[in-house]
Scaffold this motif. Sequence first.
Motif, PDB file in Angstrom:
ATOM      1  N   UNK A  10       1.009  -1.179   0.067  1.00 30.25           N
ATOM      2  CA  UNK A  10       0.125  -0.054   0.180  1.00 30.25           C
ATOM      3  C   UNK A  10       0.813   1.328   0.018  1.00 30.25           C
ATOM      4  N   UNK A  11       1.187   1.853  -1.111  1.00 27.57           N
ATOM      5  CA  UNK A  11       1.984   2.796  -1.445  1.00 27.57           C
ATOM      6  C   UNK A  11       1.491   4.221  -0.557  1.00 27.57           C
ATOM      7  N   UNK A  45      10.626   2.990  -0.729  1.00 29.60           N
ATOM      8  CA  UNK A  45       9.718   1.814  -0.644  1.00 29.60           C
ATOM      9  C   UNK A  45       8.327   1.962  -1.173  1.00 29.60           C
ATOM     10  N   UNK A  46       8.011   3.254  -1.257  1.00 29.41           N
ATOM     11  CA  UNK A  46       6.907   3.636  -2.042  1.00 29.41           C
ATOM     12  C   UNK A  46       7.160   3.687  -3.616  1.00 29.41           C
ATOM     13  N   UNK A  51       6.433   2.586  -9.387  1.00 27.03           N
ATOM     14  CA  UNK A  51       7.056   2.005 -10.376  1.00 27.03           C
ATOM     15  C   UNK A  51       6.406   0.728 -11.123  1.00 27.03           C
ATOM     16  N   UNK A  52       6.341  -0.270 -10.176  1.00 22.25           N
ATOM     17  CA  UNK A  52       5.217  -1.305 -10.507  1.00 22.25           C
ATOM     18  C   UNK A  52       4.230  -1.375 -10.855  1.00 22.25           C
ATOM     19  N   UNK A  53       3.243  -0.496 -10.111  1.00 21.15           N
ATOM     20  CA  UNK A  53       1.672  -0.541 -10.597  1.00 21.15           C
ATOM     21  C   UNK A  53       1.676   0.591 -11.356  1.00 21.15           C
ATOM     22  N   UNK A  54       2.320   1.606 -11.518  1.00 16.48           N
ATOM     23  CA  UNK A  54       1.919   2.901 -12.426  1.00 16.48           C
ATOM     24  C   UNK A  54       2.809   2.853 -13.575  1.00 16.48           C
ATOM     25  N   UNK A 100      -3.469   7.267  -7.731  1.00 16.85           N
ATOM     26  CA  UNK A 100      -2.861   6.929  -8.824  1.00 16.85           C
ATOM     27  C   UNK A 100      -2.436   5.331  -9.132  1.00 16.85           C
ATOM     28  N   UNK A 101      -2.245   4.763  -7.724  1.00 17.41           N
ATOM     29  CA  UNK A 101      -1.824   3.397  -7.943  1.00 17.41           C
ATOM     30  C   UNK A 101      -2.469   2.267  -7.131  1.00 17.41           C
TER      31      UNK A 101
END
Length: 104
Positions: A10-11, A45-46, A51-54, A100-101
Motif C-alpha cells: 500500500x504505497x 519503498x513507495x 513504478x511497479x503499479x503505475x 494513482x496506484x
Amino acid sequence: MKFRSAEDVNSALVAASGILGGYITARESGVRSLGTVPLVAGAVWAGRTWLAKGGPLTAGALGALYLGAFGVSHPLAKKIGTWPSVFAVTGAVALASYLAVDRQ
C-alpha cells in the motif's frame, strides 16, 4: 528476509509513514538530518510500488510530489503551524498515491 512484492504494498500508507516518520524523527531526536532516514526510506519503498503499479511516468510524478511536499511543508508551517503543515502534505501525498496506484 523477504519483502512483499511491490504490487502488494500500500504505497499511500508507506509514503505517509515516510513523511510523518521523517518529521517525528527529526523533531524528537533534535537532529534534523536524522529525519532524512525515514523520509528517504519511505520514498524508496513507495517508489518501488509506484513504478511497479503505475509505470515510470506515474512513479516520477509521485516522486516529485513527495519531494515537493517535503519542500512545501516548511514555508507552509510558518503560515498554519507545524503539525497542520505536516498533516496537509502527508494527506496530499497519500491521497495522490492511493488514487494513482493503490485503488487499481
